[in-house]
Enzyme design. Structure first.
Site, mmCIF file in Angstrom:
data_model
loop_
_atom_site.group_PDB
_atom_site.id
_atom_site.type_symbol
_atom_site.label_atom_id
_atom_site.label_comp_id
_atom_site.label_asym_id
_atom_site.label_seq_id
_atom_site.Cartn_x
_atom_site.Cartn_y
_atom_site.Cartn_z
ATOM 1 N N SER A 33 50.544 19.253 11.360
ATOM 2 C CA SER A 33 50.888 19.330 12.782
ATOM 3 C C SER A 33 51.524 20.684 13.080
ATOM 4 C CB SER A 33 51.821 18.178 13.143
ATOM 5 O OG SER A 33 51.955 18.070 14.545
ATOM 6 N N ASN A 34 52.235 20.812 14.187
ATOM 7 C CA ASN A 34 52.868 22.081 14.557
ATOM 8 C C ASN A 34 54.159 21.807 15.316
ATOM 9 O OD1 ASN A 34 52.240 21.925 17.533
ATOM 10 N ND2 ASN A 34 50.176 21.834 16.681
ATOM 11 N N HIS A 35 54.830 22.877 15.754
ATOM 12 C CA HIS A 35 56.176 22.776 16.329
ATOM 13 C C HIS A 35 56.213 22.436 17.812
ATOM 14 C CE1 HIS A 35 58.490 23.865 12.872
ATOM 15 N NE2 HIS A 35 57.793 24.966 12.680
#
Ligand code: CTP
Ligand code: CA
Length: 221
Positions: A33-35
């Site tokens: 995933s990512n921030h």
């Protein structure tokens, strides 16, 4: 709010907003995933609602409180988000694609937890579908976001053209992800890039929604 909305610049319009990250499973307990915090997308959904639009918010997993009077669709993966967007834009006037969609996913999801038997581990990844590029409904106003770490305007322009967008909001990934404020550039096909000052995302959302309202009106006229 409902009183204002009925006379707002997006009264009678349907707007689809995507927000947050996607999660691409590796095995039953892990993902890529990512921030993305969802802050910008949720602010956009609320601003569009306050402008009188009927809003569908398609969101990846976030910690945010769900907005009132907005239809919310929860998704996890890029593929799920693509499906939800395709369905929602059928009747929409505008799509604001603010989600940080994973570009790659594991080519195969391990059916059981991956054990740490190897000293090194490589995971084959494959491209996900580009949702914004794949949506091609005539008359739909398309807005994209670009978070870059270098050559912001150049990359932004390329995305505006490649994905056939009406508006692209470009900002520095390191300066915007997870933050409450953002300094953005607005890119359109016709005009020079417009640099906005550093603004709270709630204020930036109002500016973007105002642009979307103008684009929707122009398309209807
Ligand atoms: N986007 C999308 N589907 C994807 C990836 C991105 O719809 N699979 C959308 C994003 O929501 C955003 C826009 O495309 O509105 C630009 O996303 P960005 O990540 O900046 O660009 P990419 O085209 O993915 O290119 P790259 O990450 O290589 O810069
Ligand atoms: Ca990307």
């Amino acid at each position: 709010r409902a009183m204002l909305g009925r006379h707002g610049p997006l009264a009678g319009a349907r707007v689809v907003v995507t927000a947050g990250p996607t999660r691409e499973p590796i095995d039953p307990i892990r993902f890529i995933s990512n921030h993305s915090s969802g802050r910008m997308g949720y602010a956009l959904a609320e601003a569009a609602r306050d402008a009188g639009a009927q809003v569908t918010l398609i969101t990846g997993p976030t910690e945010r409180q769900l907005p009132f009077e907005v239809e919310v669709v929860h998704v996890q993966t890029a593929a799920e988000m693509a499906e939800a967007v395709q369905a929602a834009v059928e009747t929409a006037d505008a799509l604001i694609m603010c989600a940080a969609v994973a570009d790659y996913r594991p080519s195969r999801v391990a059916p059981e937890k991956i054990k740490k038997t190897e000293e090194q581990l490589s995971l084959p990844l494959e491209r996900t579908i580009d949702i914004l590029a794949s949506v091609q409904r005539p008359g739909l106003v398309k807005v994209g976001f670009a978070a870059e770490t270098e050559r912001l305007l150049e990359h932004g322009r390329a995305k505006l053209e490649a994905k056939r967008l009406d508006l692209l909001v470009a900002n520095d990934a390191r300066e915007t992800m997870g933050r409450e404020e953002s300094q953005a550039y607005l890119l359109t096909a016709e005009r020079e890039p417009e640099a906005l000052p550093r603004l709270p995302k709630t204020v930036l959302a109002e500016i973007i929604v105002d642009r979307v309202a103008r684009l929707v009106r122009a398309r209807r006229a």
